[in-house]
Design a protein around this motif. Structure first.
Motif, PDB file in Angstrom:
ATOM      1  N   ASP A 122       0.830  -1.193   0.000  1.00 41.18           N
ATOM      2  CA  ASP A 122       0.000   0.000   0.000  1.00 41.18           C
ATOM      3  C   ASP A 122       0.872   1.254   0.000  1.00 41.18           C
ATOM      4  OD1 ASP A 122      -2.201  -1.618   0.071  1.00 41.18           O
ATOM      5  OD2 ASP A 122      -2.477  -1.465   2.247  1.00 41.18           O
ATOM      6  N   ARG A 123       0.283   2.341  -0.402  1.00 37.47           N
ATOM      7  CA  ARG A 123       1.010   3.608  -0.448  1.00 37.47           C
ATOM      8  C   ARG A 123       1.392   4.049   0.962  1.00 37.47           C
ATOM      9  NH1 ARG A 123       1.442   7.733  -4.157  1.00 37.47           N
ATOM     10  NH2 ARG A 123       1.803   9.815  -3.323  1.00 37.47           N
ATOM     11  N   PRO A 124       2.649   4.451   1.184  1.00 34.77           N
ATOM     12  CA  PRO A 124       3.046   4.894   2.534  1.00 34.77           C
ATOM     13  C   PRO A 124       2.238   6.095   3.001  1.00 34.77           C
ATOM     14  CG  PRO A 124       4.976   4.499   1.147  1.00 34.77           C
ATOM     15  CD  PRO A 124       3.791   4.443   0.239  1.00 34.77           C
ATOM     16  N   VAL A 125       1.961   6.115   4.296  1.00 38.17           N
ATOM     17  CA  VAL A 125       1.191   7.189   4.915  1.00 38.17           C
ATOM     18  C   VAL A 125       2.080   7.903   5.922  1.00 38.17           C
ATOM     19  CG1 VAL A 125      -0.852   7.755   6.276  1.00 38.17           C
ATOM     20  CG2 VAL A 125      -0.951   5.903   4.611  1.00 38.17           C
ATOM     21  N   ILE A 126       2.077   9.235   5.886  1.00 45.45           N
ATOM     22  CA  ILE A 126       2.877  10.044   6.807  1.00 45.45           C
ATOM     23  C   ILE A 126       1.993  10.472   7.975  1.00 45.45           C
ATOM     24  CG2 ILE A 126       4.263  12.122   7.077  1.00 45.45           C
ATOM     25  CD1 ILE A 126       4.899  12.002   4.125  1.00 45.45           C
ATOM     26  N   LEU A 127       2.422  10.152   9.195  1.00 46.15           N
ATOM     27  CA  LEU A 127       1.678  10.478  10.406  1.00 46.15           C
ATOM     28  C   LEU A 127       2.481  11.463  11.237  1.00 46.15           C
ATOM     29  CD1 LEU A 127       0.512   6.878  11.401  1.00 46.15           C
ATOM     30  CD2 LEU A 127      -0.741   8.558  10.051  1.00 46.15           C
ATOM     31  N   ARG A 128       1.783  12.459  11.794  1.00 49.61           N
ATOM     32  CA  ARG A 128       2.410  13.433  12.690  1.00 49.61           C
ATOM     33  C   ARG A 128       2.140  13.000  14.123  1.00 49.61           C
ATOM     34  NH1 ARG A 128       3.182  18.573  10.210  1.00 49.61           N
ATOM     35  NH2 ARG A 128       3.797  19.312  12.263  1.00 49.61           N
ATOM     36  N   PHE A 129       3.111  12.346  14.725  1.00 48.83           N
ATOM     37  CA  PHE A 129       2.953  11.862  16.090  1.00 48.83           C
ATOM     38  C   PHE A 129       3.159  13.011  17.077  1.00 48.83           C
ATOM     39  CE2 PHE A 129       1.944   8.000  14.718  1.00 48.83           C
ATOM     40  CZ  PHE A 129       2.440   6.862  15.338  1.00 48.83           C
ATOM     41  N   ASP A 130       2.255  13.100  18.034  1.00 51.61           N
ATOM     42  CA  ASP A 130       2.305  14.131  19.048  1.00 51.61           C
ATOM     43  C   ASP A 130       1.691  13.553  20.318  1.00 51.61           C
ATOM     44  OD1 ASP A 130       1.048  16.575  20.559  1.00 51.61           O
ATOM     45  OD2 ASP A 130       2.528  17.426  19.206  1.00 51.61           O
ATOM     46  N   PRO A 131       2.208  13.904  21.513  1.00 56.51           N
ATOM     47  CA  PRO A 131       1.620  13.327  22.733  1.00 56.51           C
ATOM     48  C   PRO A 131       0.136  13.583  22.885  1.00 56.51           C
ATOM     49  CG  PRO A 131       3.710  14.395  23.237  1.00 56.51           C
ATOM     50  CD  PRO A 131       3.403  14.715  21.807  1.00 56.51           C
ATOM     51  N   SER A 132      -0.347  14.733  22.363  1.00 55.94           N
ATOM     52  CA  SER A 132      -1.773  15.026  22.489  1.00 55.94           C
ATOM     53  C   SER A 132      -2.607  14.350  21.412  1.00 55.94           C
ATOM     54  CB  SER A 132      -1.993  16.542  22.414  1.00 55.94           C
ATOM     55  OG  SER A 132      -1.552  17.042  21.160  1.00 55.94           O
ATOM     56  N   LEU A 133      -1.955  13.642  20.473  1.00 53.57           N
ATOM     57  CA  LEU A 133      -2.680  12.982  19.391  1.00 53.57           C
ATOM     58  C   LEU A 133      -2.535  11.466  19.442  1.00 53.57           C
ATOM     59  CD1 LEU A 133      -1.831  15.340  16.392  1.00 53.57           C
ATOM     60  CD2 LEU A 133      -3.887  15.314  17.790  1.00 53.57           C
ATOM     61  N   ASP A 134      -2.170  10.921  20.581  1.00 55.49           N
ATOM     62  CA  ASP A 134      -2.066   9.471  20.702  1.00 55.49           C
ATOM     63  C   ASP A 134      -3.438   8.829  20.542  1.00 55.49           C
ATOM     64  OD1 ASP A 134       0.608   9.462  21.033  1.00 55.49           O
ATOM     65  OD2 ASP A 134       0.562   9.387  23.222  1.00 55.49           O
ATOM     66  N   PRO A 135      -3.493   7.627  19.936  1.00 53.23           N
ATOM     67  CA  PRO A 135      -4.796   6.958  19.727  1.00 53.23           C
ATOM     68  C   PRO A 135      -5.326   6.365  21.032  1.00 53.23           C
ATOM     69  CG  PRO A 135      -3.019   5.592  18.919  1.00 53.23           C
ATOM     70  CD  PRO A 135      -2.379   6.881  19.341  1.00 53.23           C
ATOM     71  N   ILE A 136      -5.924   7.210  21.864  1.00 51.50           N
ATOM     72  CA  ILE A 136      -6.358   6.762  23.178  1.00 51.50           C
ATOM     73  C   ILE A 136      -7.854   6.472  23.237  1.00 51.50           C
ATOM     74  CG2 ILE A 136      -4.496   7.972  24.355  1.00 51.50           C
ATOM     75  CD1 ILE A 136      -6.474  10.206  24.982  1.00 51.50           C
ATOM     76  N   MET A 137      -8.600   6.762  22.198  1.00 52.75           N
ATOM     77  CA  MET A 137     -10.043   6.517  22.219  1.00 52.75           C
ATOM     78  C   MET A 137     -10.368   5.297  21.361  1.00 52.75           C
ATOM     79  SD  MET A 137     -13.214   9.038  21.255  1.00 52.75           S
ATOM     80  CE  MET A 137     -12.897  10.066  22.676  1.00 52.75           C
ATOM     81  N   ARG A 138     -11.079   4.359  21.949  1.00 50.19           N
ATOM     82  CA  ARG A 138     -11.454   3.142  21.231  1.00 50.19           C
ATOM     83  C   ARG A 138     -12.959   2.926  21.342  1.00 50.19           C
ATOM     84  NH1 ARG A 138      -6.864  -1.559  22.193  1.00 50.19           N
ATOM     85  NH2 ARG A 138      -5.047  -0.274  21.657  1.00 50.19           N
ATOM     86  N   PHE A 139     -13.536   2.463  20.251  1.00 54.52           N
ATOM     87  CA  PHE A 139     -14.950   2.121  20.214  1.00 54.52           C
ATOM     88  C   PHE A 139     -15.078   0.636  19.896  1.00 54.52           C
ATOM     89  CE2 PHE A 139     -14.916   6.634  19.267  1.00 54.52           C
ATOM     90  CZ  PHE A 139     -15.956   7.115  20.038  1.00 54.52           C
ATOM     91  N   ALA A 140     -15.941  -0.037  20.624  1.00 55.40           N
ATOM     92  CA  ALA A 140     -16.177  -1.461  20.400  1.00 55.40           C
ATOM     93  C   ALA A 140     -17.605  -1.661  19.918  1.00 55.40           C
ATOM     94  CB  ALA A 140     -15.936  -2.257  21.687  1.00 55.40           C
ATOM     95  N   LEU A 141     -17.768  -2.471  18.895  1.00 51.39           N
ATOM     96  CA  LEU A 141     -19.094  -2.790  18.362  1.00 51.39           C
ATOM     97  C   LEU A 141     -19.477  -4.197  18.792  1.00 51.39           C
ATOM     98  CD1 LEU A 141     -17.979  -1.202  15.205  1.00 51.39           C
ATOM     99  CD2 LEU A 141     -20.360  -0.893  15.747  1.00 51.39           C
ATOM    100  N   ARG A 142     -20.717  -4.355  19.191  1.00 55.98           N
ATOM    101  CA  ARG A 142     -21.214  -5.685  19.546  1.00 55.98           C
ATOM    102  C   ARG A 142     -22.651  -5.813  19.057  1.00 55.98           C
ATOM    103  NH1 ARG A 142     -24.249  -5.436  24.414  1.00 55.98           N
ATOM    104  NH2 ARG A 142     -24.137  -3.389  25.418  1.00 55.98           N
ATOM    105  N   GLN A 143     -23.115  -7.037  19.013  1.00 55.49           N
ATOM    106  CA  GLN A 143     -24.447  -7.327  18.503  1.00 55.49           C
ATOM    107  C   GLN A 143     -25.440  -7.405  19.651  1.00 55.49           C
ATOM    108  OE1 GLN A 143     -24.868  -7.463  15.310  1.00 55.49           O
ATOM    109  NE2 GLN A 143     -27.026  -7.917  15.241  1.00 55.49           N
ATOM    110  N   LYS A 144     -26.554  -6.708  19.508  1.00 58.57           N
ATOM    111  CA  LYS A 144     -27.585  -6.734  20.538  1.00 58.57           C
ATOM    112  C   LYS A 144     -28.947  -6.558  19.894  1.00 58.57           C
ATOM    113  CE  LYS A 144     -29.144  -4.425  24.759  1.00 58.57           C
ATOM    114  NZ  LYS A 144     -28.912  -3.302  25.684  1.00 58.57           N
ATOM    115  N   ALA A 145     -29.811  -7.516  20.113  1.00 60.47           N
ATOM    116  CA  ALA A 145     -31.183  -7.453  19.600  1.00 60.47           C
ATOM    117  C   ALA A 145     -31.222  -7.197  18.105  1.00 60.47           C
ATOM    118  CB  ALA A 145     -31.981  -6.386  20.346  1.00 60.47           C
TER     119      ALA A 145
END
Length: 293
Positions: A122-145
């Motif tokens: 795949d084409r390389p992707v450039i990421l700007r890493f910063d302490p305030s931009l760390d991937p700290i939020m996660r969402f989980a999907l589950r099946q219900k009804a």
């Protein structure tokens, strides 16, 4: 001595000057912003390249080393390190403090445009890493009804119910995981990427759709074909390429060769060998079905 005489003779002036200094100091102290975690922009860029299905050794030799050799000549690079893992390469460039990161990012992108990697990469992707931009939020999907919901959210997203036609529990779980992965890729990821402050969104887990071709080795050997030949035919039949430009008087037409597979049946009907009395179709030597990675 003269300072002491002035302070003694002009006691009121010295007292007013002292009060003024204390007053201005108190006002300045009350308006002084104190931040325990100041917003620092670290001069760091990360070049992430994905190569699905490749082992760490292949990632190191085919992706990481060429990227390192190409980016090693970028100006103001203080340290260059890399991590090669299964299917992914991360090359981290640390620049000197005070470097214009916008200009550095542009220079890195120019170097990557001149780099030639394997076609499967795949084409390389450039990421700007910063302490305030760390991937700290996660969402989980589950099946219900019979409806997917996001864990941690109070409201259910407005989506269509999942089709639960298979009777056994294993098939039901399979279909649910396929649907949730598709829903996350096509709906949630797009919505989150367009949100303010979101740098990148990565989806993992679930069952990702994949067209699977199971070749019968016995039938393949009987007609004298190799697996590489089957792969070559499938690659040449599934194309979407530019065919150039057609000029007619003052009109110009862009020509494209479009022959992409749209259904499983089209893949099964591909002719893999036409040298015998009757053509050999892919369905004669393989089973084509929709599965997951």
């Amino acid at each position: 001595m003269k300072l002491i005489e002035i302070a003694t003779r002009r006691r009121v002036t010295i007292a007013m000057f002292t009060v003024a200094v204390l007053l201005f100091g108190s006002v300045s102290l009350s308006r002084l912003n104190i931040n325990l975690l100041p917003d620092l922009s670290y001069p760091t860029l990360t070049v992430r390249t994905e190569y699905v299905g490749a082992a760490p050794v292949e990632i190191e030799n085919l992706v990481t080393k060429p990227v390192e050799e190409t980016l090693g000549v970028v100006k103001n690079v203080n340290e260059l390190r890399s991590v090669s893992r299964a299917g992914q390469s991360d090359v981290v460039l640390e620049f000197d403090w005070g470097t214009d990161m916008d200009y550095a990012s542009l220079e890195v992108r120019e170097k990557l445009d001149a780099l030639r990697l394997p076609l499967e990469v795949d084409r390389p992707v450039i990421l700007r890493f910063d302490p305030s931009l760390d991937p700290i939020m996660r969402f989980a999907l589950r099946q219900k009804a019979d409806r997917p919901i996001i864990a941690g959210q109070s409201d259910e997203p407005d989506v269509q119910p999942v089709s639960m036609s298979p009777p056994d529990d294993a098939s039901i779980d399979e279909e649910a995981l396929k649907y949730l992965r598709r829903f996350a890729d096509e709906e949630i990821k797009k919505d989150l990427e367009s949100s303010l402050g979101v740098a990148a969104v990565k989806v993992s887990g679930g069952l990702e759709d994949e067209v699977q071709v199971f070749v019968d080795q016995d039938k393949l050997s009987q007609i004298g074909l190799t697996l590489d030949r089957v792969v070559q035919v499938l690659g040449s039949e599934n194309v979407n390429l530019s065919g150039g430009r057609l000029e007619e008087a003052t009109q110009q037409y862009l020509v494209r060769t479009i022959n992409q597979f749209a259904t499983i049946q089209q893949i099964a009907n591909v002719i893999v060998d036409s040298g015998t009395d009757r053509p050999v179709y892919l369905r004669d030597i393989a089973t084509v079905q929709m599965g997951y990675k």
